[in-house]
Design a protein around this motif. Structure first.
Motif, mmCIF file in Angstrom:
data_model
loop_
_atom_site.group_PDB
_atom_site.id
_atom_site.type_symbol
_atom_site.label_atom_id
_atom_site.label_comp_id
_atom_site.label_asym_id
_atom_site.label_seq_id
_atom_site.Cartn_x
_atom_site.Cartn_y
_atom_site.Cartn_z
ATOM 1 N N GLY A 96 -51.800 -67.167 21.236
ATOM 2 C CA GLY A 96 -51.938 -65.759 21.599
ATOM 3 C C GLY A 96 -51.704 -64.830 20.427
ATOM 4 N N ARG A 97 -51.607 -63.537 20.731
ATOM 5 C CA ARG A 97 -51.441 -62.531 19.693
ATOM 6 C C ARG A 97 -50.260 -61.636 20.025
ATOM 7 N N VAL A 98 -49.765 -60.961 19.004
ATOM 8 C CA VAL A 98 -48.647 -60.034 19.152
ATOM 9 C C VAL A 98 -49.122 -58.642 18.757
ATOM 10 N N VAL A 99 -48.891 -57.665 19.643
ATOM 11 C CA VAL A 99 -49.272 -56.276 19.374
ATOM 12 C C VAL A 99 -48.013 -55.419 19.397
ATOM 13 N N LEU A 100 -47.813 -54.641 18.344
ATOM 14 C CA LEU A 100 -46.672 -53.733 18.261
ATOM 15 C C LEU A 100 -47.156 -52.303 18.477
ATOM 16 N N VAL A 101 -46.651 -51.666 19.533
ATOM 17 C CA VAL A 101 -47.001 -50.272 19.833
ATOM 18 C C VAL A 101 -45.847 -49.394 19.370
ATOM 19 N N HIS A 102 -46.155 -48.422 18.512
ATOM 20 C CA HIS A 102 -45.108 -47.572 17.937
ATOM 21 C C HIS A 102 -45.552 -46.114 17.986
ATOM 22 N N SER A 103 -44.632 -45.225 18.342
ATOM 23 C CA SER A 103 -44.996 -43.822 18.548
ATOM 24 C C SER A 103 -45.299 -43.084 17.252
ATOM 25 N N ARG A 104 -44.773 -43.568 16.131
ATOM 26 C CA ARG A 104 -45.015 -42.910 14.847
ATOM 27 C C ARG A 104 -46.089 -43.650 14.055
ATOM 28 N N ILE A 105 -46.661 -42.944 13.094
ATOM 29 C CA ILE A 105 -47.633 -43.579 12.206
ATOM 30 C C ILE A 105 -46.928 -44.520 11.238
ATOM 31 N N GLY A 106 -45.731 -44.114 10.785
ATOM 32 C CA GLY A 106 -44.952 -44.945 9.877
ATOM 33 C C GLY A 106 -43.955 -45.799 10.640
ATOM 34 N N LEU A 107 -43.730 -47.018 10.166
ATOM 35 C CA LEU A 107 -42.774 -47.910 10.803
ATOM 36 C C LEU A 107 -41.360 -47.627 10.308
ATOM 37 N N CYS A 108 -40.383 -48.127 11.041
ATOM 38 C CA CYS A 108 -38.970 -48.094 10.658
ATOM 39 C C CYS A 108 -38.414 -46.670 10.639
ATOM 40 N N ASP A 109 -37.177 -46.570 10.173
ATOM 41 C CA ASP A 109 -36.462 -45.299 10.136
ATOM 42 C C ASP A 109 -37.089 -44.370 9.102
ATOM 43 N N PRO A 110 -37.365 -43.120 9.468
ATOM 44 C CA PRO A 110 -37.964 -42.171 8.514
ATOM 45 C C PRO A 110 -37.108 -41.934 7.278
ATOM 46 N N ASP A 165 -49.157 -60.901 28.486
ATOM 47 C CA ASP A 165 -48.395 -61.801 29.357
ATOM 48 C C ASP A 165 -46.892 -61.562 29.262
ATOM 49 N N LEU A 166 -46.450 -60.858 28.214
ATOM 50 C CA LEU A 166 -45.018 -60.620 28.027
ATOM 51 C C LEU A 166 -44.822 -59.289 27.318
ATOM 52 N N ILE A 167 -43.906 -58.479 27.833
ATOM 53 C CA ILE A 167 -43.619 -57.169 27.248
ATOM 54 C C ILE A 167 -42.146 -57.122 26.869
ATOM 55 N N VAL A 168 -41.883 -56.825 25.618
ATOM 56 C CA VAL A 168 -40.509 -56.683 25.130
ATOM 57 C C VAL A 168 -40.331 -55.240 24.675
ATOM 58 N N CYS A 169 -39.433 -54.520 25.324
ATOM 59 C CA CYS A 169 -39.197 -53.116 24.992
ATOM 60 C C CYS A 169 -38.099 -53.018 23.939
#
Length: 254
Positions: A96-110, A165-169
């Motif tokens: 399968g595949r892993v998709v990361l949904v993030h509210s910001r354009i940049g990852l991690c702490d600003p 198939d699996l959601i991790v918040c």
């Protein structure tokens, strides 16, 4: 894997999990030239005994991770075991595949350096993770988290739909400040955490008492009892990291 064979040349052992026991078993098989495969979800062995020190001592964390690949080469496979088929003598890994949904354009702490945030992005992409940035999940409250459930539809605020198939918040949670909110109301941040200064002291006129135990221990070596001061020194110097590096037959970074 349980079959009857006439020669060790026909044996192939699968080790699931690269913890202390897993790497010890792999080294035994390797030394006896018996074919094996070591499977672990991570790419490195973690000497977790030293995790607390790694959290407070700069540069120490890198010493607690020892790459499997450098020790076991092609005999190591990174992955998660889905099931073991004893009849066919096979081990099935999850796909399968892993998709990361993030509210910001940049990852991690600003507050992190742009180069650090970019490198984090490149690492994820290099591992095959798909990034959906600048979006939020709109139906999060309706989803069942941390439980495998086939064909669950995740919807973003832009209307994109993902079938998973699996959601991790991993959005974090509010600090449970109920135990001290009334006493330290003037020392709380917006999220309920206690405000501290550069010395990790709670802001305001607050006294905190911590009970600390003695830094000692008992032990023996080659049948001889060791002085407690020697045990304390051996444990506190590097938390027995040298044993894991020796087991993995690699040189510990300085």
């Amino acid at each position: 894997m349980g079959g009857q064979v006439s020669s060790l040349d026909e044996v192939h052992v699968v080790i699931v999990g690269g913890g202390f026991g897993g790497i010890a078993a792999a080294q035994q098989l390797k030394s006896r030239r018996i074919s094996f495969t070591l499977i672990d979800m991570r790419d490195s062995f973690h000497h977790n005994v030293a995790a607390l020190r790694a959290a407070v001592k700069p540069g120490f964390a890198v010493r607690t991770f020892i790459p499997y690949g450098e020790t076991f080469g092609d005999s190591f496979v990174q992955g998660r075991v889905q099931r073991v088929d004893t009849e066919r003598q096979t081990v099935v890994l999850q796909g399968g595949r892993v998709v990361l949904v993030h509210s910001r354009i940049g990852l991690c702490d600003p507050e992190l350096l742009p180069s650090v945030r970019q490198e984090a992005k490149e690492v994820l992409l290099g591992k095959g993770v798909e990034l959906l940035l600048g979006q939020k999940v709109s139906n999060l409250s309706q989803l069942q988290l941390n439980v495998t459930q086939k064909n669950t539809v995740v919807t973003t605020e832009r209307g994109d739909k993902l079938t998973t198939d699996l959601i991790v918040c991993c959005t974090g949670g509010r600090v449970n400040a109920a135990a001290y909110a009334s006493s330290f109301s003037g020392c709380l941040a917006a999220d309920g955490a206690l405000k501290v200064n550069d010395h990790m002291q709670v802001e305001g006129n607050v006294t905190m008492l911590l009970a600390m135990g003695h830094d000692d221990g008992v032990g023996q070596f080659n049948g001889l009892k060791l002085p407690r001061c020697v045990v304390a020194l051996g444990k506190s110097r590097d938390l027995l990291l040298w044993k894991s590096w020796r087991e993995m037959q690699q040189k510990q970074p300085i």
